[in-house]
Each structure stands twice: as structure tokens, then as C-alpha cells.
Motif scaffolding. Structure first.
Motif, PDB file in Angstrom:
ATOM      1  N   VAL A 173       0.837  -1.205   0.000  1.00  0.00           N
ATOM      2  CA  VAL A 173       0.000   0.000   0.000  1.00  0.00           C
ATOM      3  C   VAL A 173       0.862   1.242   0.000  1.00  0.00           C
ATOM      4  O   VAL A 173       2.004   1.239   0.459  1.00  0.00           O
ATOM      5  CB  VAL A 173      -0.970   0.039   1.208  1.00  0.00           C
ATOM      6  N   ARG A 174       0.275   2.303  -0.536  1.00  0.00           N
ATOM      7  CA  ARG A 174       0.897   3.628  -0.527  1.00  0.00           C
ATOM      8  C   ARG A 174       0.131   4.460   0.495  1.00  0.00           C
ATOM      9  O   ARG A 174      -1.100   4.450   0.511  1.00  0.00           O
ATOM     10  CB  ARG A 174       0.797   4.251  -1.910  1.00  0.00           C
ATOM     11  N   VAL A 175       0.866   5.176   1.321  1.00  0.00           N
ATOM     12  CA  VAL A 175       0.274   6.058   2.317  1.00  0.00           C
ATOM     13  C   VAL A 175       0.548   7.495   1.882  1.00  0.00           C
ATOM     14  O   VAL A 175       1.697   7.866   1.636  1.00  0.00           O
ATOM     15  CB  VAL A 175       0.865   5.808   3.729  1.00  0.00           C
ATOM     16  N   MET A 176      -0.512   8.270   1.789  1.00  0.00           N
ATOM     17  CA  MET A 176      -0.415   9.693   1.467  1.00  0.00           C
ATOM     18  C   MET A 176      -0.882  10.461   2.707  1.00  0.00           C
ATOM     19  O   MET A 176      -1.672   9.942   3.507  1.00  0.00           O
ATOM     20  CB  MET A 176      -1.287  10.025   0.268  1.00  0.00           C
ATOM     21  N   ALA A 177      -0.435  11.695   2.859  1.00  0.00           N
ATOM     22  CA  ALA A 177      -0.761  12.460   4.060  1.00  0.00           C
ATOM     23  C   ALA A 177      -1.061  13.915   3.725  1.00  0.00           C
ATOM     24  O   ALA A 177      -0.611  14.445   2.704  1.00  0.00           O
ATOM     25  CB  ALA A 177       0.399  12.389   5.052  1.00  0.00           C
ATOM     26  N   LEU A 178      -1.823  14.531   4.615  1.00  0.00           N
ATOM     27  CA  LEU A 178      -2.153  15.951   4.512  1.00  0.00           C
ATOM     28  C   LEU A 178      -2.356  16.496   5.919  1.00  0.00           C
ATOM     29  O   LEU A 178      -3.155  15.949   6.691  1.00  0.00           O
ATOM     30  CB  LEU A 178      -3.438  16.148   3.690  1.00  0.00           C
ATOM     31  N   THR A 179      -1.631  17.565   6.256  1.00  0.00           N
ATOM     32  CA  THR A 179      -1.821  18.197   7.560  1.00  0.00           C
ATOM     33  C   THR A 179      -2.861  19.305   7.440  1.00  0.00           C
ATOM     34  O   THR A 179      -3.142  19.798   6.341  1.00  0.00           O
ATOM     35  CB  THR A 179      -0.514  18.819   8.090  1.00  0.00           C
ATOM     36  N   ARG A 180      -3.394  19.704   8.570  1.00  0.00           N
ATOM     37  CA  ARG A 180      -4.351  20.819   8.575  1.00  0.00           C
ATOM     38  C   ARG A 180      -3.685  22.081   8.039  1.00  0.00           C
ATOM     39  O   ARG A 180      -4.278  22.831   7.270  1.00  0.00           O
ATOM     40  CB  ARG A 180      -4.893  21.060   9.981  1.00  0.00           C
ATOM     41  N   GLU A 181      -2.430  22.313   8.418  1.00  0.00           N
ATOM     42  CA  GLU A 181      -1.708  23.491   7.944  1.00  0.00           C
ATOM     43  C   GLU A 181      -1.559  23.460   6.419  1.00  0.00           C
ATOM     44  O   GLU A 181      -1.779  24.470   5.746  1.00  0.00           O
ATOM     45  CB  GLU A 181      -0.333  23.561   8.609  1.00  0.00           C
ATOM     46  N   GLU A 182      -1.195  22.315   5.868  1.00  0.00           N
ATOM     47  CA  GLU A 182      -1.071  22.191   4.413  1.00  0.00           C
ATOM     48  C   GLU A 182      -2.417  22.423   3.740  1.00  0.00           C
ATOM     49  O   GLU A 182      -2.506  23.083   2.699  1.00  0.00           O
ATOM     50  CB  GLU A 182      -0.549  20.805   4.025  1.00  0.00           C
ATOM     51  N   TYR A 183      -3.467  21.873   4.317  1.00  0.00           N
ATOM     52  CA  TYR A 183      -4.811  22.021   3.767  1.00  0.00           C
ATOM     53  C   TYR A 183      -5.195  23.504   3.699  1.00  0.00           C
ATOM     54  O   TYR A 183      -5.694  23.987   2.682  1.00  0.00           O
ATOM     55  CB  TYR A 183      -5.812  21.241   4.622  1.00  0.00           C
ATOM     56  N   HIS A 184      -4.966  24.229   4.804  1.00  0.00           N
ATOM     57  CA  HIS A 184      -5.372  25.635   4.852  1.00  0.00           C
ATOM     58  C   HIS A 184      -4.472  26.546   4.023  1.00  0.00           C
ATOM     59  O   HIS A 184      -4.870  27.653   3.677  1.00  0.00           O
ATOM     60  CB  HIS A 184      -5.444  26.118   6.301  1.00  0.00           C
ATOM     61  N   SER A 185      -3.262  26.088   3.690  1.00  0.00           N
ATOM     62  CA  SER A 185      -2.378  26.935   2.892  1.00  0.00           C
ATOM     63  C   SER A 185      -2.457  26.635   1.402  1.00  0.00           C
ATOM     64  O   SER A 185      -1.849  27.345   0.598  1.00  0.00           O
ATOM     65  CB  SER A 185      -0.933  26.787   3.366  1.00  0.00           C
TER      66      SER A 185
END
Length: 187
Positions: A173-185
Motif C-alpha cells: 500500500v501507498r500512504v499519502m498524508a495531509l496536515t491541517r496546515e497544508e490544507y489551509h495553505s
């Protein structure tokens, strides 16, 4: 996070809580080998397993304040699948974490529903749609050959975290990620 059971709306979809009336469509989806190809070990589900899973999905809302939304096409009232948030306990190396995921009926593929609904769920997760629903980050996990899900993750602004194997069945499997800070920027 809040323990309410919100409804979210997109241009074409209603993201709502589950009802008993959803079981037939959900069981049909889980029994489709094409839909299940990249899920777990690839085996299809039975109506009984789907019913048990639906019970766990409902309980997750009460336990965590988030969960999987039934995704209903507004124009037809048809259940197209689900999109939502869950704890990915099947992959201990990423814990603690919250996963954003989706599963759609085959006839709903290729219409942009997963991306449309997942964007709304991210707004919920990161506090735009629901002020008390604030996660610090989310992951999304897909089989390495599931290019359609990877495209959705990329459209959501997620970035590569790692490639690994699920301990229970050894699938890569591949795991991708997104932080709240990245989302809002992001634009």
C-alpha cells in the motif's frame, strides 16, 4: 471532535448518516469483485459481513465523533457509496492516525464523486464545515496499483508518506498524508 451526526452537501451529493435502507446497495457494492479488487486482500463481502460492518460504522460516529458518510446522489436519491474518516488500525505503523477514504459503486466511477465528496469531508475534518471537528492531519491509504484512488489523493493535495505492506495480508500500500496546515495553505 463533535459527536453529532452531520449532513454535508456538495453540488451533486448528500453526505449523510446510514439507514437500514442502505444495506442492499452497500452489500451489492461489497460483493462486486471490481470494487473490492484493491480492498484488503481483494475478497468480496457477503450481506452478513456488510451488515456487521454497517453496525461498526455507526458505532464509530459515537466513539470518535467522525466516521463514514453514506454518499447519495442528490438528483436520483441513489446511494453511490461512502466517503469519510476512520481509524486505520489495520496499518499499525501509521498509528495514531485518521484516514480519509472512499468506496463507490462501479457505476459511479469516473464521475468525480470521490474527489467532490472527499473535499467536503476534509473541510469537515479540518474545521471549516464543523467548528469542533478539527484534526491535525489525515492519511489516505491505497493499494499501490490503485491508480484511480491515488489520483483522488493527489487532487486533494495529499503528499507521499511511505510505501509499506498491510500486516494481515501482505498487500503493498501507498500512504499519502495531509496536515491541517497544508490544507489551509493550499489554493
Amino acid at each position: 471532535m463533535t459527536t453529532s451526526h452531520p449532513e454535508l452537501h456538495t453540488e451533486r451529493l448528500l453526505l449523510r448518516q446510514w439507514s437500514e435502507a442502505d444495506l442492499d446497495a452497500l452489500a451489492e457494492m461489497d460483493a462486486d469483485p471490481d470494487v473490492m479488487r484493491y480492498i484488503g486482500d481483494g475478497s468480496t463481502g457477503t450481506r452478513e459481513r456488510t451488515a456487521a460492518a454497517l453496525g461498526r460504522v455507526r458505532a464509530a460516529w459515537d466513539e470518535h465523533g467522525y466516521g463514514l458518510f453514506a454518499a447519495e446522489e442528490i438528483a436520483t436519491g441513489e446511494l453511490v457509496g461512502w466517503v469519510g474518516l476512520a481509524v486505520p488500525a489495520f496499518l499499525p505503523e501509521v498509528m495514531p492516525a485518521v484516514e480519509i477514504g472512499w468506496r463507490l459503486r462501479r457505476r459511479s466511477w469516473g464521475r468525480g464523486y470521490a474527489t467532490e465528496a472527499a473535499r467536503e469531508v476534509l473541510a469537515f475534518a479540518f474545521g471549516e464545515a464543523e467548528p469542533d471537528a478539527r484534526l491535525e492531519g489525515v492519511v489516505s491509504i491505497c493499494h499501490v496499483d490503485n491508480h484511480a484512488s491515488l489520483r483522488v489523493m493527489t487532487k486533494l493535495g495529499m503528499t507521499y508518506d511511505r510505501t509499506t505492506r498491510v500486516p494481515a495480508h501482505g498487500q503493498p500500500v501507498r500512504v499519502m498524508a495531509l496536515t491541517r496546515e497544508e490544507y489551509h495553505s493550499s489554493p
